[in-house]
Design an enzyme around this catalytic site. Structure first.
Site, PDB file in Angstrom:
ATOM      1  N   ASP A   1     -23.943  68.811  63.156  1.00 31.85           N
ATOM      2  CA  ASP A   1     -22.931  68.047  63.897  1.00 31.85           C
ATOM      3  C   ASP A   1     -21.596  68.784  63.908  1.00 31.85           C
ATOM      4  OD1 ASP A   1     -21.925  67.470  61.249  1.00 31.85           O
ATOM      5  OD2 ASP A   1     -23.529  65.976  61.098  1.00 31.85           O
TER       6      ASP A   1
ATOM      7  N   ASP B   1     -20.712  74.510  77.094  1.00 29.54           N
ATOM      8  CA  ASP B   1     -21.885  74.764  77.922  1.00 29.54           C
ATOM      9  C   ASP B   1     -21.864  73.787  79.092  1.00 29.54           C
ATOM     10  OD1 ASP B   1     -24.492  75.627  78.638  1.00 29.54           O
ATOM     11  OD2 ASP B   1     -24.917  76.013  76.520  1.00 29.54           O
TER      12      ASP B   1
ATOM     13  N   HIS C   1     -30.685  80.474  72.030  1.00 30.33           N
ATOM     14  CA  HIS C   1     -31.471  79.270  71.730  1.00 30.33           C
ATOM     15  C   HIS C   1     -32.732  79.167  72.577  1.00 30.33           C
ATOM     16  CE1 HIS C   1     -29.327  78.393  75.321  1.00 30.33           C
ATOM     17  NE2 HIS C   1     -30.043  77.296  75.501  1.00 30.33           N
ATOM     18  N   ASP C   2     -32.864  80.002  73.607  1.00 29.88           N
ATOM     19  CA  ASP C   2     -34.069  79.997  74.441  1.00 29.88           C
ATOM     20  C   ASP C   2     -35.015  81.134  74.068  1.00 29.88           C
ATOM     21  OD1 ASP C   2     -33.189  77.841  75.914  1.00 29.88           O
ATOM     22  OD2 ASP C   2     -32.273  79.086  77.476  1.00 29.88           O
TER      23      ASP C   2
ATOM     24  N   ASN D   1     -23.567  64.670  57.506  1.00 31.72           N
ATOM     25  CA  ASN D   1     -23.753  63.280  57.052  1.00 31.72           C
ATOM     26  C   ASN D   1     -25.181  62.947  56.623  1.00 31.72           C
ATOM     27  OD1 ASN D   1     -24.926  63.379  59.509  1.00 31.72           O
ATOM     28  ND2 ASN D   1     -23.968  61.530  60.331  1.00 31.72           N
TER      29      ASN D   1
ATOM     30  N   ASP E   1     -24.925  76.900  82.616  1.00 32.37           N
ATOM     31  CA  ASP E   1     -26.379  76.782  82.604  1.00 32.37           C
ATOM     32  C   ASP E   1     -26.979  76.913  84.006  1.00 32.37           C
ATOM     33  OD1 ASP E   1     -28.651  76.035  80.825  1.00 32.37           O
ATOM     34  OD2 ASP E   1     -28.873  74.415  82.279  1.00 32.37           O
TER      35      ASP E   1
ATOM     36  N   GLU F   1     -25.359  81.822  83.158  1.00 30.02           N
ATOM     37  CA  GLU F   1     -26.728  82.123  82.769  1.00 30.02           C
ATOM     38  C   GLU F   1     -27.382  82.619  84.055  1.00 30.02           C
ATOM     39  OE1 GLU F   1     -30.646  80.116  80.695  1.00 30.02           O
ATOM     40  OE2 GLU F   1     -29.539  78.990  82.187  1.00 30.02           O
TER      41      GLU F   1
HETATM   42  O1  ISL Z   1     -35.572  80.023  85.317  1.00 31.95           O
HETATM   43  C1  ISL Z   1     -36.139  80.484  84.355  1.00 31.95           C
HETATM   44  C2  ISL Z   1     -36.960  81.683  84.558  1.00 31.95           C
HETATM   45  O2  ISL Z   1     -36.762  82.197  85.843  1.00 31.95           O
HETATM   46  C3  ISL Z   1     -35.985  79.856  83.027  1.00 31.95           C
HETATM   47  O3  ISL Z   1     -36.149  80.808  82.035  1.00 31.95           O
HETATM   48  C4  ISL Z   1     -34.618  79.209  82.928  1.00 31.95           C
HETATM   49  O4  ISL Z   1     -33.653  80.115  83.324  1.00 31.95           O
HETATM   50  C5  ISL Z   1     -34.232  78.757  81.576  1.00 31.95           C
HETATM   51  O5  ISL Z   1     -35.209  77.918  81.054  1.00 31.95           O
HETATM   52  C6  ISL Z   1     -32.936  77.993  81.718  1.00 31.95           C
HETATM   53  O6  ISL Z   1     -32.418  77.689  80.472  1.00 31.95           O
HETATM   54  C7  ISL Z   1     -31.327  76.841  80.423  1.00 31.95           C
HETATM   55  O7  ISL Z   1     -31.545  75.637  81.112  1.00 31.95           O
HETATM   56  C8  ISL Z   1     -32.576  74.793  80.595  1.00 31.95           C
HETATM   57  C9  ISL Z   1     -32.475  74.594  79.091  1.00 31.95           C
HETATM   58  O8  ISL Z   1     -33.657  74.044  78.586  1.00 31.95           O
HETATM   59  C10 ISL Z   1     -32.196  75.886  78.356  1.00 31.95           C
HETATM   60  O9  ISL Z   1     -32.034  75.643  76.981  1.00 31.95           O
HETATM   61  C11 ISL Z   1     -31.001  76.496  78.988  1.00 31.95           C
HETATM   62  O10 ISL Z   1     -30.552  77.643  78.324  1.00 31.95           O
HETATM   63  C12 ISL Z   1     -32.453  73.491  81.312  1.00 31.95           C
HETATM   64  O11 ISL Z   1     -31.136  73.022  81.241  1.00 31.95           O
HETATM   65 CA    CA Z   2     -25.532  64.971  61.157  1.00 29.01          CA
END
Ligand code: ISL
Ligand code: CA
Length: 598
Positions: A74, A143, A374-375, A68, A245, A299
């Site tokens: 989105d 997630d 994404h991290d 959009n 997460d 995770e």
């Molecule tokens: O704990 C860590 C190292 O021991 C960090 O790397 C942690 O595991 C990581 O940042 C967690 O990531 C996830 O949770 C975060 C979020 O910002 C991330 O995008 C997500 O993948 C908080 O929700």
């Molecule tokens: Ca959008």
């Protein structure tokens, strides 16, 4: 010796008939026969399961496709690209959080677990997306962010309003008159402090991540029941699983003692070893997961090879898979904010880590593998080489690695195009809370800001979050508006439209390697053996199942090298490689990847 090898190869070829029968079975959609590989597997240890055979593709919705023109990807955008997703040959799509959120941490701060983030669309858009996926036989994994919520969640608003509010115990509070509790580290706080004083009730609340991400109190059974009900809500809608997460962090010793010395200052490890985490996961399994045919992946923050099976051994009835951090953490200077060792990383160590983790799941549980998400920065920049002459080759080589290991590949959108880091020069270009806070932290401590910014060019999370590159039109076809994060200028050549039409592109190589894995059970279930282990340049291994044997050779360096596997390749059949002509007998060209049938 050579004759013996040839004889063995012929035998392998004969036995291949069995494997081919297996492939026909799959094509006809007959149910799979469970197989046990690798020693004393228990009854369920290595049983075949749909999610073990799957390829997971991760989409960061904010950056995938804007429908959009507001500059933010989105749900409708994703729906409009389902045919592209199907064309990749993948099975499962993991969506980063799409729940209602004020976006302090791009959706990892949820204010309503049963609502959709306004920028991403509506529940109807979600239902259409899910239906569109299921129509194409694609599965959707959401997630689950339940270690913490947003401070704008109704629970927290109630909780902070008074000490005797019914929601008070949904979070962790510490009355200030008792003094400050023992230190806890926040990953995103400018001062690194996970306790925040809330004046209204003169108490501290706990936040392992930002101040706007208060930790939920899992020791409270009411909270746990609400979470399981919420999970069932999504499963009843037809969602196929959850990526969880920082799930190892959920249980806390609520007396909040000092961190024991045995953790050596490792906060992640300490947080990942809470007293009741397995009790809660078993309860979650009983109350929600076991009622549906879904997949789960933790995770695995703070989880080591010693305790990984506690999460994923099928006999324990907790989760299916976890992804560890040991591989992607290789090469940082100790105790630094993701500053890389100038000497680079050691391939021998890299091989040891991935081989060790393969061993953990040899008889029980199941592994995962990833190099980007994404991290993380873009995999080609961090683990390959994004200089123009090597970007495509090294990207294909890394993709080959991910799809030939005994583990479910978790592949990050954009890596199939060979997308690389954008490498911002200025802090103003970053949007990520981690980069912004760490910059401020470095500044407050009088640290070296130039060194920090230089390191972020390689390791900063926003590198993996720049908009997906669809075509050579403005903003890579991602948006008609102003993108929330800058588009990588190389989109003119690195994009879906261009790569679709090029048989040798990263994209078409990706499709071939996905198909090869899906067509060959040996690449999914086959035993893994590391070869030439001390070779500092080459990663070489075999995969074996039902008489078939595959050899994978990967050159991780920008120069010709040789693999010393002791295997004669004159009779071997090349199944796939990233050069038009593979080098003879273990001589490898820069970043060459080759998959042989022996
Ligand atoms: O704990 C860590 C190292 O021991 C960090 O790397 C942690 O595991 C990581 O940042 C967690 O990531 C996830 O949770 C975060 C979020 O910002 C991330 O995008 C997500 O993948 C908080 O929700
Ligand atoms: Ca959008």
């Amino acid at each position: 010796m050579r004759k013996l090898l040839i004889a063995l190869a012929t035998l392998g070829g004969l036995l291949c008939v069995a494997a081919c029968r297996e492939e026909n079975r799959k094509a006809m959609n007959e149910p799979a026969k469970p197989v046990a590989v690798g020693g004393e597997a228990n009854a369920d240890g290595n049983a075949r399961k749909w999610w073990k055979e799957a390829v997971v593709y991760q989409i960061y919705p904010r950056s995938f496709k804007d429908s959009n023109g507001d500059g933010i990807g989105d749900l409708k955008g994703i729906t409009s690209k389902l045919d592209y997703l199907k064309s990749l040959g993948i099975d499962i799509i993991w969506l980063n959080p799409v729940f209602s959120s004020p976006n302090d941490d791009n959706g990892y701060d949820i204010s309503d677990y049963q609502g959709i983030m306004k920028e991403f669309g509506t529940m109807q858009d979600f239902d259409e997306l899910l239906k569109g996926m299921h129509d194409r036989n694609l599965k959707l994994v959401m997630d689950l962010v339940v270690n913490h919520s947003s401070d704008e969640h109704e629970w927290f608003k109630q909780s902070r309003s008074s000490r005797d509010n019914p929601y008070r115990d949904y979070y962790h509070w510490w009355p200030a008159e008792k003094g400050k509790p023992a230190a806890r580290r926040s990953f995103f706080d400018v001062n690194g402090d996970a306790w925040k004083l809330d004046e209204k009730t003169n108490s501290y609340y706990l936040h392992y991540f930002s101040q706007k991400q208060p930790d939920l109190n899992w020791e409270n059974p009411k909270l746990r029941e609400e979470i399981y009900a919420m999970m069932r809500f999504w499963f009843d809608k037809g969602v196929d699983g959850f990526r969880m997460d920082v799930i190892p962090f959920i249980s806390k010793d609520t007396t909040f003692p000092e961190m024991p010395a045995k953790y050596n200052g490792d906060w992640g490890r300490f947080y990942g070893n809470g007293p009741h985490v397995h009790q809660y996961l078993q309860e979650m399994n009983k109350e929600a997961l076991s009622k549906y045919d879904v997949m789960t992946v933790a995770e695995g923050a703070g989880v080591t090879t010693e305790d990984a099976l506690d999460y994923v051994d099928a006999d324990r009835h907790e989760l299916n898979m976890l992804y560890h951090f040991e591989g992607v953490s290789l090469g940082y200077l100790p105790d630094s904010l993701k500053i890389l060792d100038p000497k680079g990383y050691s391939l021998v160590e890299f091989k040891n880590i991935y081989s060790k983790w393969d061993g953990v799941f040899a008889n029980k549980g199941w592994g995962t593998i990833y190099l980007g998400n994404h991290d993380q920065p873009r995999m080609v920049t961090r683990w390959g080489n994004d200089a123009p002459q090597w970007r495509e080759l090294s990207s294909k080589m890394l993709t080959t690695f991910l799809f030939t290991m005994r583990a479910v590949p978790y592949y990050y959108a954009g890596d199939e195009l060979g997308m690389n880091n954008i490498k911002f020069d200025r802090i103003e270009d970053y949007r990520d809370i981690e980069s912004l806070n760490w910059y401020q932290q470095t500044k407050n401590k009088g640290g070296d800001l130039q060194q920090f910014l230089a390191a972020q060019k390689i390791t900063g999370r926003d590198n993996g979050r720049t908009p997906f590159q669809w075509d050579a039109t403005t903003n890579a076809g991602f948006t008609t508006g102003t993108p929330w994060l800058k588009v990588n200028p190389n989109y003119m050549t690195v994009n879906v439209a261009a790569e679709d039409n090029d048989a040798n592109s990263c994209l078409n190589y990706f499709r071939r390697v996905v198909k090869l894995r899906k067509d060959n059970p040996v690449l999914i279930y086959g035993k893994y053996t590391l070869l030439d282990k001390d070779n500092p340049n080459v990663y070489a291994y075999t995969r074996e199942l039902d008489g078939r044997k595959i050899l994978v050779l990967l050159n991780f360096k920008d120069k010709p090298v040789s693999a010393n596997t002791g295997i004669d390749l004159t009779e071997a059949k090349l199944l796939l490689g990233n050069y038009l002509t593979a080098s003879p007998n273990g001589q490898l060209q820069p970043y060459e990847a080759a998959i042989y049938e022996l």
